[in-house]
Design an enzyme around this catalytic site. Structure first.
Site, PDB file in Angstrom:
ATOM      1  N   ASP A  29       0.694  -1.419   0.484  1.00  0.00           N
ATOM      2  CA  ASP A  29      -0.122  -0.397  -0.442  1.00  0.00           C
ATOM      3  C   ASP A  29       1.142   1.074   0.079  1.00  0.00           C
ATOM      4  OD1 ASP A  29      -1.581  -1.341   0.055  1.00  0.00           O
ATOM      5  OD2 ASP A  29      -2.506  -1.328   2.254  1.00  0.00           O
ATOM      6  N   MET A  30       0.748   2.061  -0.311  1.00  0.00           N
ATOM      7  CA  MET A  30       1.416   4.021  -0.438  1.00  0.00           C
ATOM      8  C   MET A  30       1.280   3.861   0.976  1.00  0.00           C
ATOM      9  SD  MET A  30      -0.007   7.173  -2.100  1.00  0.00           S
ATOM     10  CE  MET A  30       0.564   8.938  -1.922  1.00  0.00           C
TER      11      MET A  30
END
Length: 214
Positions: free
Chosen positions: A58-59
């Site tokens: 995930d970012m």
């Protein structure tokens, strides 16, 4: 390819003829996307032009990512992820005091289409998802718990949704934590700390450990 990005913009932990292992900073996309023009893949390719994507974080999540440097290595590593033979451990700090010393969460997940990219639990249509956890320590003063998380599946936002579901959202999670837990920290306190896998050429069992910055 962005060639003006300095290698110092990510931490290189290991490289050989087949793989590159790096420490992804938080709040950086793993691969090109709509959220931002900046991403780890372009930065790695600036230094290793043959780099190929194997998996994503995930970012908001920091920690270990592995890239292949040739097609056979990419295929070999992809099969390991698909067959779930790669062992991963994340460290997180969650809101509240987790009572049980260890446990598992097996709630199926599906995309929350009306609130994309968020995910949600769906017992009828969701895909199987399994997370095991163990408590490292509890901070009574901060009303927070440090945990180790062991995902046995790789669903999007799996660890974040599962911890929210048991009432202990990850601190700094702007998607799934209530405001009091989200505002405790400016970044998501979730870090991919260890990876254990089979080297795509030698077959040797290799282990990487990258301690959390929090």
């Amino acid at each position: 390819m962005q060639t003006n990005l300095a290698p110092a913009q990510f931490e290189l932990l290991h490289c050989d003829e087949d793989i590159v292992v790096v420490n992804k900073p938080t709040d950086l996309l793993s691969v090109p996307g709509l959220a931002s023009p900046h991403n780890l893949f372009d930065r790695v390719k600036a230094q290793f032009p043959s780099a190929l994507v194997v998996h994503r974080l995930d970012m908001a999540t920091s920690g270990l990512m592995i890239f292949a440097l040739n097609k056979p290595a990419q295929s070999h590593l992809g099969k390991q992820f698909e067959r779930r033979t790669i062992k991963k451990m994340y460290v997180a700090v969650v809101h509240g005091l987790v009572e049980q010393q260890s446990g598992e969460i097996s709630s199926p997940l599906i995309c929350d289409w009306e609130n994309r990219p968020k995910q949600k639990v769906d017992w009828l249509n969701g895909k199987p998802a399994l997370t095991q956890y163990s408590v490292v320590d509890r901070n009574t003063a901060m009303q927070a718990t440090r945990v180790h998380l062991f995902p046995h599946t790789g669903r999007s936002h799996q660890l974040r949704v599962h911890m929210q579901q048991i009432g202990h959202p990850i601190i700094g999670d702007y998607f799934y934590a209530p405001q009091d837990a989200d505002s405790c920290n400016s970044s998501l306190l979730l870090h991919a700390q260890t990876l254990t896998l089979s080297h795509p050429t030698s077959g040797a069992n290799i282990h990487f450990d990258c301690p959390a910055p929090f």
